[in-house]
Design an enzyme around this catalytic site. Structure first.
Site, mmCIF file in Angstrom:
data_model
loop_
_atom_site.group_PDB
_atom_site.id
_atom_site.type_symbol
_atom_site.label_atom_id
_atom_site.label_comp_id
_atom_site.label_asym_id
_atom_site.label_seq_id
_atom_site.Cartn_x
_atom_site.Cartn_y
_atom_site.Cartn_z
ATOM 1 N N SER A 147 37.259 41.852 27.539
ATOM 2 C CA SER A 147 38.104 42.089 28.617
ATOM 3 C C SER A 147 39.406 42.750 27.908
ATOM 4 O O SER A 147 39.286 43.496 27.215
ATOM 5 C CB SER A 147 38.698 40.552 29.317
ATOM 6 O OG SER A 147 39.793 40.732 30.220
ATOM 7 N N HIS A 174 36.005 44.006 31.894
ATOM 8 C CA HIS A 174 36.857 43.744 32.841
ATOM 9 C C HIS A 174 37.977 45.295 32.923
ATOM 10 O O HIS A 174 38.598 45.779 31.984
ATOM 11 C CB HIS A 174 37.799 42.584 32.832
ATOM 12 C CG HIS A 174 37.171 41.397 32.783
ATOM 13 N ND1 HIS A 174 37.710 40.420 32.185
ATOM 14 C CD2 HIS A 174 36.018 41.037 33.216
ATOM 15 C CE1 HIS A 174 37.106 39.195 32.569
ATOM 16 N NE2 HIS A 174 35.858 39.747 33.060
ATOM 17 N N ASP A 267 35.589 33.852 31.513
ATOM 18 C CA ASP A 267 34.599 34.469 32.097
ATOM 19 C C ASP A 267 33.521 34.914 30.817
ATOM 20 O O ASP A 267 33.732 35.277 29.738
ATOM 21 C CB ASP A 267 35.154 35.799 32.823
ATOM 22 C CG ASP A 267 33.928 36.757 33.452
ATOM 23 O OD1 ASP A 267 32.852 35.740 33.692
ATOM 24 O OD2 ASP A 267 33.965 37.784 33.712
#
Length: 330
Positions: A147, A174, A267
């Site tokens: 991310s 992401h 996540d």
């Protein structure tokens, strides 16, 4: 208090919440720091120009920032000053304010004139790679979860891998839909592997990195073939690293591996549980080399990881673990 005999440390404050921004500004100014810019990431159109008046940038991350990962990555790439990301802490926490100010001072501890410009990095020309029908099946399938701060870490990781590594990689980063082809192109420039957006009906091959789309759900058939489905993607992030890991673990079992890089939030942690449950392997980036270590920290808290380190260390571990595995069937 400002350092004796030195001008006040100049800080660019970037926060999505106006209330939060005011709290942080008060803290910084009460500590003798000068806030020379106060803005949100959405309004920071040209970081390279607007941050030149600052010595360091302080970025506050909260729930309002989740959908702005692309803008933060652009900030990391173009900022002329060091950046400190604050996630989770806030006024009222014991020792939080003094720790934050100390970190800002540490980041900007040397005057700009004393910092040598980095040597330019030579990049190979863009490689055009044709599809290779009948390529070798991989010994392992590694899912890379990343991310905020992830593209920089993944570039270093992939750049340290040999072209002939008998492993395939699926990158779940992401990122916005329009940035997926650009990310694949950038990664392809800095590594010896084949890098491309994942395609419907594709089977991961050795020496290949497939980038997960953010607008379609990536799943695998029992034979390990990729399916891209026009259906709801679980979770709050796009793509969902948890979901990609769970899908890969279901298809590839003990020969799936996870590498969790820099990122905010949690996540990937649940997906790592499924990887371990199926007999697979989890590696995580260490906190010192992360822009934000929340994602690898969350994975480490849920499972016993097989290894940790900076991106170069992780590449070495992936090479070693891949050499110990047999060829994937299916």
């Amino acid at each position: 208090m400002a350092d004796a005999g030195l001008p006040a440390l100049r800080v660019a404050l970037i926060a999505e919440s106006g209330r939060r921004s005011r709290q942080l500004r008060r803290l910084l100014e009460d500590s003798g720091l000068a806030v020379v810019l106060e803005t949100s990431i959405g309004e920071l159109a040209d970081p390279a120009a607007r941050l030149t008046a600052a010595d360091v940038a302080l970025v506050n991350l909260d729930e309002d920032a989740v959908g702005l990962i692309d803008r933060f990555e652009q900030l990391i790439e173009s900022s002329p000053v060091p950046i400190l990301f604050n996630e989770g802490g806030g006024p009222g926490g014991e020792g939080w304010g003094s720790t934050l100010v100390a970190k800002l001072r540490e980041l900007a501890g040397r005057p700009a004139s004393a910092v040598a410009d980095p040597e330019p990095v030579a990049r190979p020309a863009l490689r055009v790679v044709e599809g290779e029908a009948g390529g070798a099946p991989p010994r392992r399938l590694w899912v890379l979860g990343a991310s905020l701060g992830g593209p920089q870490a993944v570039k270093a990781f992939l750049g340290a891998l040999p072209a002939d590594i008998p492993a395939a990689f699926v990158l779940a980063q992401h990122i916005g839909k329009s940035f997926v082809p650009l990310l694949a192109e950038q990664l392809g420039r800095v590594c010896a592997l084949r890098v491309a957006p994942a395609q419907q009906g594709q089977r991961p091959l050795a020496g290949e990195v497939l980038v997960t789309p953010s607008d379609r759900r990536l799943t695998f058939t029992d034979a390990g073939v990729i399916e891209l489905r026009d259906e709801d993607i679980p979770g709050a992030y796009r793509p969902c690293i948890d979901d990609v890991l769970e899908q890969a673990a279901g298809a590839y079992g003990p020969r799936v591996g996870a590498v969790i890089f820099s990122g905010m939030g949690e996540d990937g942690a649940l997906g790592c549980e499924e990887v371990v449950r199926r007999g697979g392997t989890v590696l995580v980036q260490n906190a010192d080399s992360c822009v934000i270590s929340s994602m690898p920290d969350a994975a480490r808290a849920r499972v016993d990881v097989a290894g940790s380190g900076d991106p170069m260390d992780l590449a070495r571990q992936v090479v070693e673990l891949t050499s110990e595995a047999g060829v994937l069937s299916g």
